[in-house]
Every structure is written in C-alpha cells, then in structure tokens.
Enzyme design. Sequence first.
Site, short mmCIF file in Angstrom:
data_model
loop_
_atom_site.label_atom_id
_atom_site.label_comp_id
_atom_site.label_asym_id
_atom_site.label_seq_id
_atom_site.Cartn_x
_atom_site.Cartn_y
_atom_site.Cartn_z
N GLY A 150 -6.31 -84.82 -7.77
CA GLY A 150 -7.13 -85.00 -8.97
C GLY A 150 -7.16 -83.78 -9.87
O GLY A 150 -8.09 -83.58 -10.66
N MET A 190 0.95 -83.69 6.16
CA MET A 190 -0.16 -84.56 6.50
C MET A 190 0.28 -85.42 7.69
O MET A 190 0.55 -86.63 7.57
CB MET A 190 -0.56 -85.44 5.30
CG MET A 190 -1.25 -84.64 4.22
SD MET A 190 -1.27 -85.49 2.62
CE MET A 190 0.33 -84.97 1.98
N HIS A 197 3.46 -79.67 2.40
CA HIS A 197 2.13 -80.05 2.89
C HIS A 197 2.31 -81.12 3.95
O HIS A 197 2.64 -82.26 3.63
CB HIS A 197 1.33 -80.56 1.69
CG HIS A 197 -0.02 -81.08 2.02
ND1 HIS A 197 -0.76 -81.82 1.13
CD2 HIS A 197 -0.79 -80.99 3.14
CE1 HIS A 197 -1.92 -82.15 1.67
NE2 HIS A 197 -1.96 -81.66 2.90
N MET A 212 3.89 -87.36 4.80
CA MET A 212 2.86 -88.21 5.39
C MET A 212 3.47 -89.06 6.51
O MET A 212 4.54 -89.65 6.32
CB MET A 212 2.27 -89.15 4.33
CG MET A 212 1.66 -88.41 3.16
SD MET A 212 1.08 -89.60 1.92
CE MET A 212 0.54 -88.45 0.63
N ASP A 242 -5.71 -79.49 -4.35
CA ASP A 242 -4.73 -80.57 -4.29
C ASP A 242 -5.42 -81.92 -4.31
O ASP A 242 -6.11 -82.28 -3.36
CB ASP A 242 -3.94 -80.40 -2.97
CG ASP A 242 -2.86 -81.42 -2.79
OD1 ASP A 242 -2.23 -81.40 -1.71
OD2 ASP A 242 -2.63 -82.23 -3.70
N MET A 267 -8.22 -79.48 0.21
CA MET A 267 -7.98 -80.83 -0.31
C MET A 267 -9.15 -81.24 -1.18
O MET A 267 -10.30 -81.18 -0.75
CB MET A 267 -7.81 -81.81 0.85
CG MET A 267 -6.48 -81.69 1.58
SD MET A 267 -5.06 -81.78 0.50
CE MET A 267 -5.21 -83.46 -0.11
N SER A 324 3.43 -82.21 -7.62
CA SER A 324 3.70 -82.92 -6.37
C SER A 324 4.75 -84.01 -6.58
O SER A 324 4.57 -84.92 -7.41
CB SER A 324 2.43 -83.58 -5.83
OG SER A 324 2.78 -84.52 -4.81
N HIS A 381 5.59 -79.21 -4.93
CA HIS A 381 4.73 -79.55 -3.79
C HIS A 381 5.29 -80.79 -3.10
O HIS A 381 5.54 -81.82 -3.75
CB HIS A 381 3.31 -79.81 -4.27
CG HIS A 381 2.31 -80.05 -3.21
ND1 HIS A 381 1.75 -79.04 -2.46
CD2 HIS A 381 1.73 -81.19 -2.77
CE1 HIS A 381 0.88 -79.55 -1.60
NE2 HIS A 381 0.85 -80.85 -1.77
N ASP A 433 4.74 -83.62 -0.33
CA ASP A 433 3.68 -84.27 0.45
C ASP A 433 4.27 -85.12 1.56
O ASP A 433 4.73 -86.25 1.33
CB ASP A 433 2.83 -85.15 -0.47
CG ASP A 433 1.82 -84.34 -1.24
OD1 ASP A 433 1.70 -84.54 -2.46
OD2 ASP A 433 1.16 -83.49 -0.61
C1 DX5 Z 1 -2.55 -86.52 -1.54
C2 DX5 Z 1 -1.55 -85.40 -1.78
C3 DX5 Z 1 -1.69 -84.80 -3.14
C4 DX5 Z 1 -1.44 -85.81 -4.22
C5 DX5 Z 1 -1.91 -85.25 -5.52
O1 DX5 Z 1 -2.58 -86.81 -0.19
O2 DX5 Z 1 -1.73 -84.37 -0.83
O3 DX5 Z 1 -0.76 -83.73 -3.29
O4 DX5 Z 1 -0.08 -86.10 -4.29
O5 DX5 Z 1 -1.77 -86.26 -6.44
P1 DX5 Z 1 -2.63 -86.31 -7.76
O6 DX5 Z 1 -2.38 -84.99 -8.47
O7 DX5 Z 1 -2.06 -87.48 -8.48
O8 DX5 Z 1 -4.07 -86.47 -7.36
ZN ZN Z 2 -0.46 -82.39 -1.10
#
Ligand code: DX5
Ligand code: ZN
Length: 222
Positions: free
Chosen positions: A183, A73, A71, A41, A181, A142, A12, A37, A39
């Site tokens: 952790g 969000m 992705h 937001m 996605d 998620m 990501s 990936h 992200d």
């Molecule tokens: C969180 C994102 C994830 C995040 C993952 O909202 O959708 O993709 O970036 O980050 P890590 O791998 O550090 O948990």
């Molecule tokens: Zn993501």
Amino acid sequence: MTDYNQRIIAPSLLAADWRIVGDECRRALDAGADWLHLDVMDGHFVDNISFGPQYIRAVRDAVPDAYLDTHLMITRPDHFLDRFLETGVDNITVHVESDHEVAETLGRIREAGVGVGLTLNPSTPVEKVAPFLDLIDLLLVMTVVPGFGGQAFMETETMPKVAQLAQWRAERGLAFHIEVDGGIDARTAPIAASHGANVMVAGTSAFRAPDMAAAIAALRQD
Ligand code: DX5
Ligand code: ZN
C-alpha cells in the site's frame, strides 16, 4: 556509513506484466527504481503462490546489474535458502513468523555474503524482532497482510513499529535499513518516512502507474 535518510525505491515485480518480465525490470530501472523487489510466496505461509528460484534466475539474467531485494513469504526459508542464495540476489529477507531458527537462517545468509533481512507481519509485535537487530542489514515492516498486492496501507498497526525500530537503531548504534511494503504510494510513503522508514516497496503504485517515472519520483517526496 549508510545514510538512512536516503530514500530507496523498490518496485515489486508482483505487480509487473509477467509476460514480459525482462522488459518490465528494465522499464522500472529506466524509470528511476533503485532496487527490484521480488515477492516469493509458497501458498502455505501466505494464501498465494508466486514464483521461485528459477524465475529469479531469469530476472537476474535479464538485469545482471540490478539490486534484487528478495522477500521470502515461505514457511521454510531454511529448507530452500541455498537455492535462493544460488540465484545471485543481493539480499534475502525472511519472516520471523516462519518455521525456522531465525538467527541460524540469518547467519547463513550473512555467511554467503548476501544482504540479511528480517520481516514481520502487521499482527506481530515489534518485540519479536528485537533479538535479531544486530544480525541484519534490513528490517522490513509489512504494512499489509502479506500475500497480495493492491491492499490498503495499515497505518495504525504498523507505523509505531517503524518508529520503535528507528529508535532502537539509534539507541543501540545499529545499522539496518527500515523497509515498508504494501500500500505504499505518494500519500503513504511520506507517512512511513516520517516514522523512520527509508526503503519503499511499491507494486501497484509503480507498475500500474500511467507514468512510472513520475510515480517513482513522487515516492521520494515528503
Ligand atoms: C505483498 C507483497 C508486497 C506487495 C506490494 O505480500 O509483499 O510487496 O507486492 O504490493 P502493493 O504495492 O501493490 O501493495
Ligand atoms: Zn514484498
């Protein structure tokens, strides 16, 4: 026929060094990443703001051949969809919780010839996405509450959903990747894979690793 046992690693960019995002994309690809990936937001659907179509266009120009896994969000994916479709990404994943007609948005992504993804938050029952499984190429589970990288993997809330989705896919003869996605690292990737996930998003564990190639390789191990 897609082999859903073939593990796909998708670092990501949220965890990348944004000052040098082109170099970071190439570093990830050189280190063995399959996808990148992205992200997105909006500061409304999640309590954070990241980037939009113009930034994604810059990523696409930096790595023209990379698979860009997007992705969204955002609260209104329908309203912004055309602008994301124009960036040249390879798939677009929208939240079932967002404020839109889900099947209509998925249809518009399909119509554009872009990979179709649907995702749900840890607190959303897996039944909420059941009506749409025949419309998608990817289901993102998620494994953290979306909005930030570096959070802890939510195993008990999310792994049963992954297993249920893999069962429905087999029972109904459907074809979609199961992506996780949040952790995801060398410890949690095998747990997710054992329940049926094959696409691993990794922000912190990939981009912040001392050796990114070793970190990505470790995500492929059981
Ligand atoms: C969180 C994102 C994830 C995040 C993952 O909202 O959708 O993709 O970036 O980050 P890590 O791998 O550090 O948990
Ligand atoms: Zn993501």
